[in-house]
Design an enzyme around this catalytic site. Sequence first.
Site, mmCIF file in Angstrom:
data_model
loop_
_atom_site.group_PDB
_atom_site.id
_atom_site.type_symbol
_atom_site.label_atom_id
_atom_site.label_comp_id
_atom_site.label_asym_id
_atom_site.label_seq_id
_atom_site.Cartn_x
_atom_site.Cartn_y
_atom_site.Cartn_z
ATOM 1 N N GLY A 1 79.115 6.887 66.146
ATOM 2 C CA GLY A 1 79.151 7.141 67.404
ATOM 3 C C GLY A 1 77.671 7.424 67.879
ATOM 4 N N PHE A 2 76.927 7.623 66.939
ATOM 5 C CA PHE A 2 75.321 7.801 67.499
ATOM 6 C C PHE A 2 74.753 6.320 67.995
ATOM 7 C CE2 PHE A 2 71.442 10.557 67.324
ATOM 8 C CZ PHE A 2 70.612 9.416 67.616
ATOM 9 N N LEU B 1 72.773 -1.651 58.761
ATOM 10 C CA LEU B 1 73.492 -1.179 57.646
ATOM 11 C C LEU B 1 74.921 -0.487 58.232
ATOM 12 C CD1 LEU B 1 70.562 1.181 56.334
ATOM 13 C CD2 LEU B 1 71.586 -0.876 55.167
ATOM 14 N N GLY B 2 74.962 -0.267 59.320
ATOM 15 C CA GLY B 2 76.238 0.202 59.897
ATOM 16 C C GLY B 2 75.986 0.634 61.354
ATOM 17 N N VAL C 1 72.456 1.922 62.628
ATOM 18 C CA VAL C 1 71.511 2.209 61.687
ATOM 19 C C VAL C 1 70.999 0.785 61.136
ATOM 20 C CG1 VAL C 1 71.213 3.714 59.630
ATOM 21 C CG2 VAL C 1 72.790 4.263 61.290
ATOM 22 N N ASP D 1 80.180 18.265 62.331
ATOM 23 C CA ASP D 1 80.749 16.939 62.127
ATOM 24 C C ASP D 1 80.784 16.468 60.620
ATOM 25 O OD1 ASP D 1 82.085 14.745 62.817
ATOM 26 O OD2 ASP D 1 80.185 13.908 63.593
#
Length: 610
Positions: free
Chosen positions: A455-456, A451-452, A459, A570
């Site tokens: 920074g984590f 999906l994208g 997904v 954030d």
Amino acid sequence: MAILPCFSIFCSLIFFLSMKVSLAADTVIPASFIRDGEKLVSSSQRFELGFFSPGKSKSRYLGIWFRKVPDTVVWVANRDRPISDHNAVLTISNNGKLVLLNQTNGTIWSTNASSEVKNHVAQLRDDGNLVIRDNSSVNTTENYLWQSFDYPTDTLLQDMKMGWDLKNRRERYLSSWRSDDDPSPGKFTNRLDIHVLPKMCTFNGSVKYTCTGEWTGDGFVSALSNTNFLYKQFLVENQDEISYWYEPYNRPSIMTLKLSPSGFVTRQLWNEDSNEWDELFSIPDDYCGKYGYCGANTICGPDQKPMCQCLEGFRLKSQFNQTGPIKCERSHSSECIKGDQFIKLDNIKAPDFIEVSLNQSMNLQQCAAECLKNCTCKAYANSNVTEGSGCLMWFGELLDASRPIRNFTGQSVYLRQPASGPDKSKDSWLPLFSLASVAAATENFSMECKLGEGGFGPVYKGRLLNGEEVAVKRLSSQSGQGLEEFKNEMLLIAKLQHRNLVRILGCCIEQGEKILILEYMPNKSLDVFLFDPTKKRLLGWQARIGIIEGIAQGLLYLHHYSRFRIIHRDLKASNVLLDRDMNPKISDFGLARMFGGDELQGNTKRIVGT
């Protein structure tokens, strides 16, 4: 001239003797007749065909029986068309049919074989099969125009096949008599059930009355006893047929598999010394042999007390009505997010194949892993009992499991159980997913499911085996945000419940992975709409106000009404997700900070967005 009368008498005597020989032979030819009181006898003198009256009945029927045991009829022609007198005859018609006629030449019964060929004969073979064939052809099965073995009877003879002729789309099965005095079709049929894996089932009408387990290579589970040294059983599966038959090792012996008017299937062997039948086994027994006797999710055992017990992992729903079916329910939650294990049940008859999946290429270890990935999978076993291979998995209710009685054999089934103790992460009490189940949900983290990425980390869109769509958030190993942020987000979201906050479903921490399983948002994030020239037109003022209010409600909950005062730190458009109805839900708590009730500010060494 004086010798003519003698010659005439001699010719008459020869004709009379030839007629007697014809009537004692094993065939019926055109223009010949079998009358009531006359018989066909197979060449080995094993079987006879003729007219009989069953039990106390006065009606007459055409049937086949063992010559040594004349009261054991193994096939009846006119089962539902009894004859009221002794004037019927059996013959071959002009079109090659075998017909049973009354005294006015009316047809009582006939075969469906017909042809323009006039050279048809009917023959009673040594195996008890009555056939019609072209007398000029070679005597092989392929040249039979009709055979009695293709039609329902209550007795399976040796070498007689039972099952499915796939080539001719014909089923061969046993059909009980209505009573001992009436051979018309009764309530019960015994069939080779080929749904999923072959097994033998007796039906009362369309309802299952009793079923064996699956085929083991030597016989069927729960119908394979230590008397098998007396006979050999066969099951063939190919593109032409799926059939079962048996052969006694002592070929001259007389053995049958008989379906009684009351639904019992009995294998019996004729005892030459006592001149009576020896019963090798009879199914079902009074209790556990009856289909689903104890109810769903139970196991029945005649030697256990009580006879009906819940399978391990299930508990009794009610303490009443212990003499019949009982009600058993899961003794633990059946959610996919539970971490479970399996226990082995040895020597049982496996549950019926009601809601199952079959994979013949898997081994037992692969089968266990596949079952563990799906919370609706309740049990698994080898599909090929003989070779110890293949995978059979059960879903839904487990019905008709039992412990075989006496000398019958069973198989091993692995039953799903809850892991010992709560299977949660230490800090968050979040359900744990296996890495295998997450990989399966995302097609092994394929680009098509992505999906994208932030920074984590990336997904992915996933679909659990129960059909639920999820978002799978995978912490990148190159990310500056590590295990601390992961645990923080996991801890925070698990403790938060609000309609404008993304709900977490679980996590995975196997093999160094740090993965969050979140509810799936079909409309992705707010930035997709705000910064796209086309999609931003879909956000009218009313929709925008609704989104703003939702975000504000979520923040108000975090800052004021939740059990903890939480500052997101954030919050941005990409971290506001939109559900199917464009309702906003705040996500990404990796940098959130939990404050005490009297704290107004905090310090950090990290650079964060707003």
